[in-house]
Design a protein around this motif. Structure first.
Motif, PDB file in Angstrom:
ATOM      1  N   UNK A 135       0.872  -1.175   0.000  1.00 12.96           N
ATOM      2  CA  UNK A 135       0.000   0.000   0.000  1.00 12.96           C
ATOM      3  C   UNK A 135       0.904   1.218   0.000  1.00 12.96           C
ATOM      4  N   UNK A 136       0.816   2.020  -1.047  1.00 14.07           N
ATOM      5  CA  UNK A 136       1.777   3.095  -1.276  1.00 14.07           C
ATOM      6  C   UNK A 136       1.104   4.454  -1.323  1.00 14.07           C
ATOM      7  N   UNK A 137       1.770   5.418  -0.733  1.00  9.42           N
ATOM      8  CA  UNK A 137       1.324   6.804  -0.810  1.00  9.42           C
ATOM      9  C   UNK A 137       2.213   7.642  -1.705  1.00  9.42           C
ATOM     10  N   UNK A 138       3.017   6.982  -2.514  1.00  6.99           N
ATOM     11  CA  UNK A 138       3.884   7.720  -3.422  1.00  6.99           C
ATOM     12  C   UNK A 138       3.505   7.491  -4.863  1.00  6.99           C
ATOM     13  N   UNK A 139       4.169   8.204  -5.739  1.00  6.77           N
ATOM     14  CA  UNK A 139       3.974   7.885  -7.152  1.00  6.77           C
ATOM     15  C   UNK A 139       5.314   7.994  -7.876  1.00  6.77           C
ATOM     16  N   UNK A 140       5.439   7.194  -8.906  1.00  3.90           N
ATOM     17  CA  UNK A 140       6.694   7.153  -9.655  1.00  3.90           C
ATOM     18  C   UNK A 140       6.806   8.376 -10.555  1.00  3.90           C
ATOM     19  N   UNK A 141       7.995   8.944 -10.532  1.00  2.00           N
ATOM     20  CA  UNK A 141       8.269  10.148 -11.310  1.00  2.00           C
ATOM     21  C   UNK A 141       8.942   9.747 -12.619  1.00  2.00           C
ATOM     22  N   UNK A 142       8.372  10.170 -13.721  1.00  2.00           N
ATOM     23  CA  UNK A 142       8.923   9.887 -15.046  1.00  2.00           C
ATOM     24  C   UNK A 142       9.186  11.207 -15.784  1.00  2.00           C
ATOM     25  N   UNK A 143       9.518  11.093 -17.039  1.00  5.84           N
ATOM     26  CA  UNK A 143       9.740  12.286 -17.858  1.00  5.84           C
ATOM     27  C   UNK A 143      11.056  12.985 -17.589  1.00  5.84           C
ATOM     28  N   UNK A 144      12.057  12.240 -17.147  1.00  2.00           N
ATOM     29  CA  UNK A 144      13.355  12.842 -16.837  1.00  2.00           C
ATOM     30  C   UNK A 144      14.104  13.209 -18.119  1.00  2.00           C
ATOM     31  N   UNK A 145      14.755  14.355 -18.062  1.00  2.00           N
ATOM     32  CA  UNK A 145      15.601  14.803 -19.165  1.00  2.00           C
ATOM     33  C   UNK A 145      16.962  15.210 -18.618  1.00  2.00           C
ATOM     34  N   UNK A 146      17.995  14.907 -19.380  1.00  2.00           N
ATOM     35  CA  UNK A 146      19.338  15.251 -18.954  1.00  2.00           C
ATOM     36  C   UNK A 146      19.618  16.719 -19.258  1.00  2.00           C
ATOM     37  N   UNK A 147      20.072  17.443 -18.231  1.00  2.00           N
ATOM     38  CA  UNK A 147      20.420  18.856 -18.371  1.00  2.00           C
ATOM     39  C   UNK A 147      21.803  19.037 -17.754  1.00  2.00           C
ATOM     40  N   UNK A 148      22.828  18.980 -18.588  1.00  3.63           N
ATOM     41  CA  UNK A 148      24.195  19.036 -18.076  1.00  3.63           C
ATOM     42  C   UNK A 148      24.470  17.815 -17.204  1.00  3.63           C
ATOM     43  N   UNK A 149      24.971  18.056 -15.987  1.00  2.00           N
ATOM     44  CA  UNK A 149      25.260  16.949 -15.069  1.00  2.00           C
ATOM     45  C   UNK A 149      24.020  16.522 -14.287  1.00  2.00           C
ATOM     46  N   UNK A 150      22.902  17.225 -14.504  1.00  2.00           N
ATOM     47  CA  UNK A 150      21.685  16.958 -13.745  1.00  2.00           C
ATOM     48  C   UNK A 150      20.656  16.225 -14.603  1.00  2.00           C
ATOM     49  N   UNK A 151      19.615  15.728 -13.918  1.00  7.00           N
ATOM     50  CA  UNK A 151      18.424  15.241 -14.592  1.00  7.00           C
ATOM     51  C   UNK A 151      17.225  15.978 -14.008  1.00  7.00           C
ATOM     52  N   UNK A 152      16.311  16.386 -14.886  1.00  5.34           N
ATOM     53  CA  UNK A 152      15.181  17.212 -14.463  1.00  5.34           C
ATOM     54  C   UNK A 152      13.871  16.651 -14.988  1.00  5.34           C
ATOM     55  N   UNK A 153      12.799  16.951 -14.227  1.00  3.27           N
ATOM     56  CA  UNK A 153      11.451  16.635 -14.666  1.00  3.27           C
ATOM     57  C   UNK A 153      10.493  17.636 -14.040  1.00  3.27           C
TER      58      UNK A 153
END
Length: 694
Positions: A135-153
């Protein structure tokens, strides 16, 4: 062909269910449950001796709430469908027994799963594979894009302003932060920081950043209202408790402090930025990245006779809106108003064989009016605060809504304090007839078990409580101060603390006690306990009365280095008297105990008469590195020899002798058969059943 034929015939039988007899129904559902590995339970849709017996099946992968839920071939999909069914049963005003069989998989909640006013039935939620139903109260985060050394969504569906928790493939990640820094001073309403610690640009991001300020036994969270980099001042919306302020602080959710394994959330743009570690996949889209979406997973209110067996509960946030509306600080996390599993006004509720993990606060809270509730054989780990909370502040004598007859047994509680450092393994406030037994509690920044919630000698409702056979170790961990493996407050009529093992307690500043009877602790019996390897005293009584310590082992204080405070290691047994009033003195009865030290001091008190109203006898004292002639006894400001101590009527039958432990160097404190301690009535302590049982 035969399998399809059998399935077809079975569903035809279900369609004509109203025409079947009770015996036919029992037989049909018995076959169904056996076929799906759920044998040995009462089953069927029937009315037997006036009680309706039901079984329903859920599967988050193939189910649909439009199905009947009557078989594993026609399962429901979501937990709210169970609420609909329970409400229907309650309207019939007839007794019933219902089991909801949860197939493995993740049951993601969009809102808290609330069960209220369930009074007429016996309800079971059963994971068909142990801890397989999540039973989970979270959700999976998708749609990540690489921005330099980071990843963003972009978190389009996330509504909170604060995000301080994220998990990558089940591992907790931290919000980007400054790390621990030292303030210069506090001048209300401002705190002064050292030059260069704060970047001027942070003043433009006050809605995103927060301050974490260490106090002695708490660490408080704060909204920052103003930063003045010319004056090196910072104004907090609510000040910490400056009387107990150790000047450490940290700024959290700072974009220019991103480092591998940390993230920054901009609630204005809803952009989440993460700097991956070397072990993270090249794209987070191929990882499981989860953020919490709910503060509580389950809330039970005004209900009874429920069992939740073999379920995993994961991913909750903290109630930041409530906490930050005031000073977000309280001993043991007492200011928190939520928990992952939260009960009020309930009876006969059991959580067993469960896993509770990735939380923002306490795992479980048996709140006001919770009676005959139990959590057993569960693993609570990766906790935002602590493990189990019972009761609330209430009043000294709480006439209504008192938590009664609650049990915390055979659990593992570990790895807590990720958001609220003061979280406790088991936090029992105003409670009665509770049992805290056979648990393993470890890796916390504050106390293992805290019981009681009044300061002083006045009568309270706390009575007949039992803390026994718990294994508590590695707490404090150099972060907070003033704690114990077991910590008590106030009057505890007919209560007992027995057969617990405590070791490795160390703090930031002071007060790494083994067993700690704090202000007004009264009428407690402590027997057959072992405490060893504490940074400071193995036993500390701040002030109390009529506490009995009988047949305990206290060994190896000074077990961890102490860096900063004048009260660090000075005695294995310590007493203070403060704010107790002229008519009360700190008192305890200390008999049949072993105090075993090395290069240390037996007793220490903060005032001259710290041990004046105490009785000592039939004890064994020993320093493994010093001769008996060098052992000293109270008064601590003018230490006396053992002979003079006896002349004052104390320890008349006690001895100064090596107690003869089996192997003290390896922390085996069982007594050898020829131990001299046995000759004065001290019994060997059996630790074989301490901690969770199979």
């Amino acid at each position: 062909f035969s399998r399809c034929f059998r399935c077809t015939m079975k569903h035809l039988l279900l369609l004509s269910i109203v025409a079947l007899s009770v015996a036919d129904l029992q037989s049909l559902f018995s076959e169904e449950l056996k076929h799906n590995g759920v044998e040995g339970q009462e089953n069927g849709i029937a009315e037997i001796r006036g009680t309706t017996l039901l079984h329903f099946f859920l599967d988050p992968k193939i189910g649909s709430d439009a199905n009947t839920g009557a078989t594993t071939y026609t399962p429901w999909r979501t937990l709210p469908r169970c609420v609909t069914e329970l409400q229907r049963l309650e309207t019939q005003q007839q007794p019933y027994k219902v089991t909801f069989h949860l197939a493995p998989g993740t049951y993601t909640l969009q809102e808290t799963f609330e069960l209220s006013n369930i009074q007429n039935g016996e309800v079971t939620f059963l994971s068909t594979v142990p801890q397989g139903a999540v039973i989970s109260g979270g959700y999976e985060v998708k749609g990540w894009k690489k921005v330099g050394i980071y990843q963003q969504t972009k978190l389009t569906n996330f509504t909170d302003d604060i995000l301080f928790q994220m998990w990558v493939n089940g591992e907790r990640r931290q919000a980007a932060n400054t790390g621990e820094m030292m303030l210069s001073s506090v001048h209300q309403p401002y705190i002064h920081y050292k030059p260069g610690q704060i970047n001027a640009t942070w003043a433009n991001d006050l809605s995103a950043i927060r301050a974490l300020v260490w106090e002695h036994w708490t660490a408080s969270w704060h909204v920052i209202e103003e930063i003045d980099t010319k004056m090196n001042t910072m104004k907090l919306k609510h000040l910490p408790t400056t009387n107990w302020f150790d000047k450490r602080y940290m700024i959290v959710n700072v974009k220019d402090k991103l480092a591998p394994g940390t993230f920054y959330y901009d609630h204005n743009t809803k952009i989440l930025t993460y700097q991956p570690t070397k072990s993270d996949p090249p794209s987070l889209n191929s990882a499981s990245v989860v953020i919490p979406n709910l503060v509580e997973l389950m809330r039970l209110n005004n209900s009874k006779h429920m069992q939740f067996s073999g379920v995993t509960y994961s991913y909750t946030s903290a109630d930041w809106a409530s906490c930050l509306s005031n000073s977000c600080s309280g001993q043991s996390g007492s200011m928190l108003k939520t928990a992952t599993l939260h009960t009020t006004y309930v009876q006969d509720i059991t959580f067993d064989n469960c896993l509770i993990t990735h939380t923002g606060g306490y795992a479980v809270w048996f709140d006001k009016g919770s009676q005959f509730t139990t959590i057993k054989k569960c693993n609570m780990t990766d906790l935002g605060a602590g493990g189990v909370r019972i009761g609330n502040a209430g009043g000294r004598v709480q006439q209504t809504n008192l938590p009664l007859n609650n049990t915390v047994i055979d659990n593992i509680i570990t790895d807590g304090g990720h958001l609220f450092l003061e979280g406790t393994g088991v936090f029992a406030q105003t409670v009665q007839n509770i049992v805290i037994a056979h648990n393993e509690i470890s890796q916390l920044y504050y106390s293992g078990v805290c019981m009681g919630w009044t300061w002083g000698f006045a009568p309270t409702s706390c009575a007949n409580n039992y803390i026994g056979f718990n294994y508590i170790h590695h707490i404090g961990r150099g972060q907070l101060s003033d704690m114990g493996c077991i910590y008590t407050l106030g009057f505890h009529k007919d209560s007992r603390v027995t057969n617990n093992v405590c070791h490795d307690v160390w703090t930031r500043d002071y007060g790494a006690w083994g067993f700690y009877t704090d202000e007004g602790s009264r009428d407690l019996t402590w027997d057959y306990n072992i405490a060893y390897n504490t940074q400071t005293a193995l036993l500390h009584q701040h002030y109390g009365t009529d506490n009995v310590f009988n047949n305990n082992v206290f060994a190896y204080d000074n077990g961890h280095p102490c860096y900063s405070h004048e009260s660090c290691p000075k005695g294995a047994i310590r007493s203070s008297r403060a704010r107790s009033g002229k008519d009360h003195y700190s008192s305890l009865h200390f008999r049949h105990n072993i105090v075993y030290i090395k290069n240390g001091t037996l007793f220490w008190g903060t005032i001259a008469n710290a041990f004046a109203n105490m009785t000592f006898d039939y004890n064994d004292y020993w320093d493994i590195n010093e001769p008996p002639s060098k052992l000293t006894f109270p008064p601590v400001q003018a230490p006396e020899s053992f002979k003079n101590w006896q002349k004052r009527g104390q320890d008349q039958h006690s001895i100064l002798a090596d107690p003869g432990f089996e192997d003290a160097a390896k922390y085996n404190f069982a007594l050898k058969p020829d131990s001299p301690a046995r000759k004065i009535g001290i019994k060997s302590i059996d630790t074989s059943t301490v901690g969770p049982r199979p």
